[in-house]
Design a protein around this motif. Structure first.
Motif, PDB file in Angstrom:
ATOM      1  N   GLN A 126       0.827  -1.202   0.000  1.00 55.11           N
ATOM      2  CA  GLN A 126       0.000   0.000   0.000  1.00 55.11           C
ATOM      3  C   GLN A 126       0.869   1.264   0.000  1.00 55.11           C
ATOM      4  O   GLN A 126       0.549   2.246  -0.671  1.00 55.11           O
ATOM      5  N   LEU A 127       1.971   1.209   0.752  1.00 54.42           N
ATOM      6  CA  LEU A 127       2.881   2.359   0.786  1.00 54.42           C
ATOM      7  C   LEU A 127       3.557   2.565  -0.577  1.00 54.42           C
ATOM      8  O   LEU A 127       3.680   3.702  -1.052  1.00 54.42           O
ATOM      9  N   ASP A 128       3.969   1.464  -1.215  1.00 58.74           N
ATOM     10  CA  ASP A 128       4.583   1.560  -2.544  1.00 58.74           C
ATOM     11  C   ASP A 128       3.597   2.140  -3.561  1.00 58.74           C
ATOM     12  O   ASP A 128       3.980   2.926  -4.441  1.00 58.74           O
ATOM     13  N   ASP A 129       2.332   1.768  -3.418  1.00 60.27           N
ATOM     14  CA  ASP A 129       1.326   2.258  -4.350  1.00 60.27           C
ATOM     15  C   ASP A 129       1.134   3.764  -4.212  1.00 60.27           C
ATOM     16  O   ASP A 129       1.030   4.496  -5.225  1.00 60.27           O
ATOM     17  N   ILE A 130       1.097   4.265  -2.977  1.00 62.74           N
ATOM     18  CA  ILE A 130       0.918   5.705  -2.787  1.00 62.74           C
ATOM     19  C   ILE A 130       2.152   6.478  -3.249  1.00 62.74           C
ATOM     20  O   ILE A 130       2.072   7.610  -3.758  1.00 62.74           O
ATOM     21  N   GLU A 131       3.351   5.877  -3.110  1.00 55.10           N
ATOM     22  CA  GLU A 131       4.581   6.496  -3.615  1.00 55.10           C
ATOM     23  C   GLU A 131       4.536   6.636  -5.143  1.00 55.10           C
ATOM     24  O   GLU A 131       4.927   7.663  -5.705  1.00 55.10           O
ATOM     25  N   LEU A 132       4.029   5.595  -5.806  1.00 52.52           N
ATOM     26  CA  LEU A 132       3.908   5.642  -7.276  1.00 52.52           C
ATOM     27  C   LEU A 132       2.919   6.729  -7.694  1.00 52.52           C
ATOM     28  O   LEU A 132       3.184   7.480  -8.642  1.00 52.52           O
ATOM     29  N   GLN A 133       1.785   6.819  -6.996  1.00 53.56           N
ATOM     30  CA  GLN A 133       0.808   7.866  -7.318  1.00 53.56           C
ATOM     31  C   GLN A 133       1.411   9.257  -7.124  1.00 53.56           C
ATOM     32  O   GLN A 133       1.134  10.184  -7.906  1.00 53.56           O
ATOM     33  N   LEU A 134       2.243   9.402  -6.093  1.00 51.79           N
ATOM     34  CA  LEU A 134       2.879  10.692  -5.824  1.00 51.79           C
ATOM     35  C   LEU A 134       3.843  11.074  -6.955  1.00 51.79           C
ATOM     36  O   LEU A 134       3.850  12.229  -7.417  1.00 51.79           O
ATOM     37  N   ARG A 135       4.643  10.126  -7.409  1.00 51.99           N
ATOM     38  CA  ARG A 135       5.578  10.408  -8.513  1.00 51.99           C
ATOM     39  C   ARG A 135       4.821  10.775  -9.791  1.00 51.99           C
ATOM     40  O   ARG A 135       5.214  11.694 -10.522  1.00 51.99           O
ATOM     41  N   ASN A 136       3.732  10.063 -10.076  1.00 54.16           N
ATOM     42  CA  ASN A 136       2.940  10.363 -11.268  1.00 54.16           C
ATOM     43  C   ASN A 136       2.310  11.757 -11.178  1.00 54.16           C
ATOM     44  O   ASN A 136       2.209  12.480 -12.180  1.00 54.16           O
ATOM     45  N   ALA A 137       1.885  12.139  -9.971  1.00 55.77           N
ATOM     46  CA  ALA A 137       1.299  13.468  -9.786  1.00 55.77           C
ATOM     47  C   ALA A 137       2.349  14.562 -10.017  1.00 55.77           C
ATOM     48  O   ALA A 137       2.047  15.627 -10.588  1.00 55.77           O
ATOM     49  N   GLU A 138       3.583  14.314  -9.583  1.00 53.19           N
ATOM     50  CA  GLU A 138       4.662  15.280  -9.820  1.00 53.19           C
ATOM     51  C   GLU A 138       4.919  15.441 -11.319  1.00 53.19           C
ATOM     52  O   GLU A 138       5.157  16.544 -11.814  1.00 53.19           O
ATOM     53  N   ILE A 139       4.878  14.314 -12.055  1.00 55.53           N
ATOM     54  CA  ILE A 139       5.088  14.363 -13.513  1.00 55.53           C
ATOM     55  C   ILE A 139       3.955  15.142 -14.195  1.00 55.53           C
ATOM     56  O   ILE A 139       4.203  15.960 -15.089  1.00 55.53           O
ATOM     57  N   ARG A 140       2.710  14.912 -13.744  1.00 55.92           N
ATOM     58  CA  ARG A 140       1.574  15.626 -14.347  1.00 55.92           C
ATOM     59  C   ARG A 140       1.677  17.128 -14.102  1.00 55.92           C
ATOM     60  O   ARG A 140       1.318  17.936 -14.970  1.00 55.92           O
ATOM     61  N   LEU A 141       2.188  17.525 -12.932  1.00 56.55           N
ATOM     62  CA  LEU A 141       2.364  18.946 -12.661  1.00 56.55           C
ATOM     63  C   LEU A 141       3.455  19.544 -13.554  1.00 56.55           C
ATOM     64  O   LEU A 141       3.307  20.672 -14.058  1.00 56.55           O
ATOM     65  N   GLN A 142       4.526  18.789 -13.771  1.00 64.59           N
ATOM     66  CA  GLN A 142       5.579  19.263 -14.675  1.00 64.59           C
ATOM     67  C   GLN A 142       5.021  19.462 -16.094  1.00 64.59           C
ATOM     68  O   GLN A 142       5.338  20.446 -16.770  1.00 64.59           O
ATOM     69  N   GLN A 143       4.198  18.511 -16.514  1.00 61.93           N
ATOM     70  CA  GLN A 143       3.589  18.625 -17.844  1.00 61.93           C
ATOM     71  C   GLN A 143       2.666  19.841 -17.918  1.00 61.93           C
ATOM     72  O   GLN A 143       2.645  20.555 -18.926  1.00 61.93           O
ATOM     73  N   ALA A 144       1.910  20.090 -16.856  1.00 62.95           N
ATOM     74  CA  ALA A 144       1.005  21.243 -16.841  1.00 62.95           C
ATOM     75  C   ALA A 144       1.791  22.551 -16.888  1.00 62.95           C
ATOM     76  O   ALA A 144       1.410  23.500 -17.591  1.00 62.95           O
ATOM     77  N   ASN A 145       2.912  22.606 -16.154  1.00 59.48           N
ATOM     78  CA  ASN A 145       3.764  23.798 -16.185  1.00 59.48           C
ATOM     79  C   ASN A 145       4.326  24.030 -17.588  1.00 59.48           C
ATOM     80  O   ASN A 145       4.424  25.169 -18.044  1.00 59.48           O
ATOM     81  N   ARG A 146       4.690  22.932 -18.240  1.00 57.06           N
ATOM     82  CA  ARG A 146       5.231  23.058 -19.602  1.00 57.06           C
ATOM     83  C   ARG A 146       4.157  23.595 -20.558  1.00 57.06           C
ATOM     84  O   ARG A 146       4.446  24.441 -21.412  1.00 57.06           O
ATOM     85  N   ARG A 147       2.920  23.138 -20.402  1.00 54.79           N
ATOM     86  CA  ARG A 147       1.849  23.627 -21.267  1.00 54.79           C
ATOM     87  C   ARG A 147       1.580  25.112 -21.033  1.00 54.79           C
ATOM     88  O   ARG A 147       1.265  25.850 -21.975  1.00 54.79           O
ATOM     89  N   VAL A 148       1.707  25.547 -19.783  1.00 53.25           N
ATOM     90  CA  VAL A 148       1.544  26.977 -19.492  1.00 53.25           C
ATOM     91  C   VAL A 148       2.627  27.786 -20.205  1.00 53.25           C
ATOM     92  O   VAL A 148       2.361  28.843 -20.795  1.00 53.25           O
ATOM     93  N   GLN A 149       3.862  27.281 -20.172  1.00 50.98           N
ATOM     94  CA  GLN A 149       4.949  27.970 -20.870  1.00 50.98           C
ATOM     95  C   GLN A 149       4.722  27.978 -22.383  1.00 50.98           C
ATOM     96  O   GLN A 149       4.964  28.989 -23.055  1.00 50.98           O
ATOM     97  N   ASP A 150       4.227  26.858 -22.904  1.00 51.70           N
ATOM     98  CA  ASP A 150       4.022  26.744 -24.348  1.00 51.70           C
ATOM     99  C   ASP A 150       2.853  27.590 -24.836  1.00 51.70           C
ATOM    100  O   ASP A 150       2.692  27.782 -26.049  1.00 51.70           O
ATOM    101  N   ALA A 151       2.035  28.073 -23.935  1.00 50.26           N
ATOM    102  CA  ALA A 151       0.943  28.957 -24.346  1.00 50.26           C
ATOM    103  C   ALA A 151       1.499  30.261 -24.910  1.00 50.26           C
ATOM    104  O   ALA A 151       0.836  30.940 -25.691  1.00 50.26           O
TER     105      ALA A 151
END
Length: 359
Positions: free
Chosen positions: A140-165
């Motif tokens: 269960q702890l490993d699963d929440i760690e994976l979700q956390l890493r994926n959320a960090e990646i999604r935020l990086q992608q969102a920041n990149r889209r803001v820059q690309d605007a």
């Protein structure tokens, strides 16, 4: 299997027939030559005196200028164009904003990504404390760690889209074409601008094998454009292909500095003039002098009493219709330049010597 056997038999038959025809033709030619010799007749041929001639390596090649960079800028985000900040023909710099895309939806995506990440960070801390006390399993702890890493990646992608605007130019150049208007909706991959960098141009030409061996990257070249016939431009060889193209020529690129005046444009026609130091005189003979082609390394020379004698030579470089002879011929000898098809070694000939034939 039967079809294969029939095919093999047919091929063998065809090869045998070809061999018989060639043998018959050779026998007939030898018989004709023998009759001529027996009757005291002579075969008429053309010949030329062998002499050393100046070797000129200079050559010219035509080509068209290409832009140093020709970039088709495409959209990396989806959204509606709110402003266009660059016109066609405008000179732009690397990183300059060319157009703006409505950032509302992009910003909302970024906010959602930040909120999701913050929640997962809180959940992770809670799961981590529970794991230490045995409240949750390692899985269960490993699963929440994976979700956390994926959320960090999604935020990086969102920041990149803001820059690309803010659509920016990736290179220095000139806006050659604009494909969007204010209010247009963009999807990923929509063509936006064509940007051309003319600060340097590349003249693309080809050289044959005899020419390309005398070239090297960094050599200086004089260039004349048809639209500026009274003006010379200086170029530098920047690329020489390692492999010939389908025409057995080697692509060569010559870089020309165009930043000062920008007179030259991509697509213009030009001629590159290659100059080389004067070479020592060498023996050159017409390409047609060889028996069956240059690769045979055999020619007929005219000996005393008008006798044609076959001679083994070593051919060097080929310059159009002239071939360099490295060994086998001496200055002052006479080489037969045409009519060899009727000759055999020792045949009597009547030679029409042309002293200018090998110039």
């Amino acid at each position: 299997m039967k079809r294969i056997i029939i095919t093999i038999v047919v091929v063998i038959g065809v090869l045998a027939l070809i061999g018989w025809v060639l043998s018959k033709n050779k026998a007939e030619n030898e018989a004709k030559t023998a009759v001529v010799a027996q009757t005291g007749g002579a075969i008429v041929v053309n010949a030329a005196k062998v002499s050393r001639q100046p070797l000129v390596l200079d050559f010219s090649a035509n080509g068209n200028f290409a832009a140093n960079q020709d970039l088709l800028l495409k959209s990396e985000v989806s959204g509606r164009v709110t402003r266009i900040l660059a016109k066609e023909g405008a000179r732009v710099g690397k990183g300059q904003v060319l157009a703006l895309v409505d950032p509302e939806i992009i910003n909302l995506d970024k906010q959602a990504a930040e909120d999701a990440l913050q929640k997962l960070k809180t959940d992770y801390e809670r799961y981590k404390s529970s794991f230490e006390t045995g409240g949750v399993t390692r899985a269960q702890l490993d699963d929440i760690e994976l979700q956390l890493r994926n959320a960090e990646i999604r935020l990086q992608q969102a920041n990149r889209r803001v820059q690309d605007a803010n659509i920016k130019s990736p290179i220095n150049g000139i806006i050659n074409r604009r494909d969007i208007e204010v209010g247009a909706y963009l999807s990923q991959g929509t063509e936006l601008f064509e940007i051309v960098d003319l600060s340097q141009l590349k003249l693309k030409i080809t050289a044959n094998e005899t020419q390309v061996v005398n070239l090297k990257v960094g050599d200086k070249v004089t260039i004349v454009s048809t639209v500026f016939p009274d003006k010379e431009f200086n170029g530098t060889i920047s690329f020489i292909a390692a492999k010939a193209d389908n025409t057995l020529n080697y692509p060569v690129e010559i870089t020309v500095d165009n930043s000062a005046s920008s007179e030259l444009k991509a697509g213009m026609y030009a001629t590159a003039h290659f100059k080389f130091p004067q070479q020592n005189p060498t023996i050159l003979i017409p390409r047609g002098s060889f028996v069956g082609g240059v690769n045979s390394n055999q020619v007929y020379v005219l000996e005393a009493d008008s006798i044609a004698a076959i001679r083994k030579v070593v051919a060097g470089r080929i310059f159009g219709e002239q071939v360099e002879i490295l060994q086998g011929l001496e200055e002052g000898e006479t080489v037969i330049t045409s009519g060899q098809i009727n000759l055999v070694d020792g045949a009597k000939v009547q030679a029409q010597v042309d002293s200018a034939a090998n110039r």
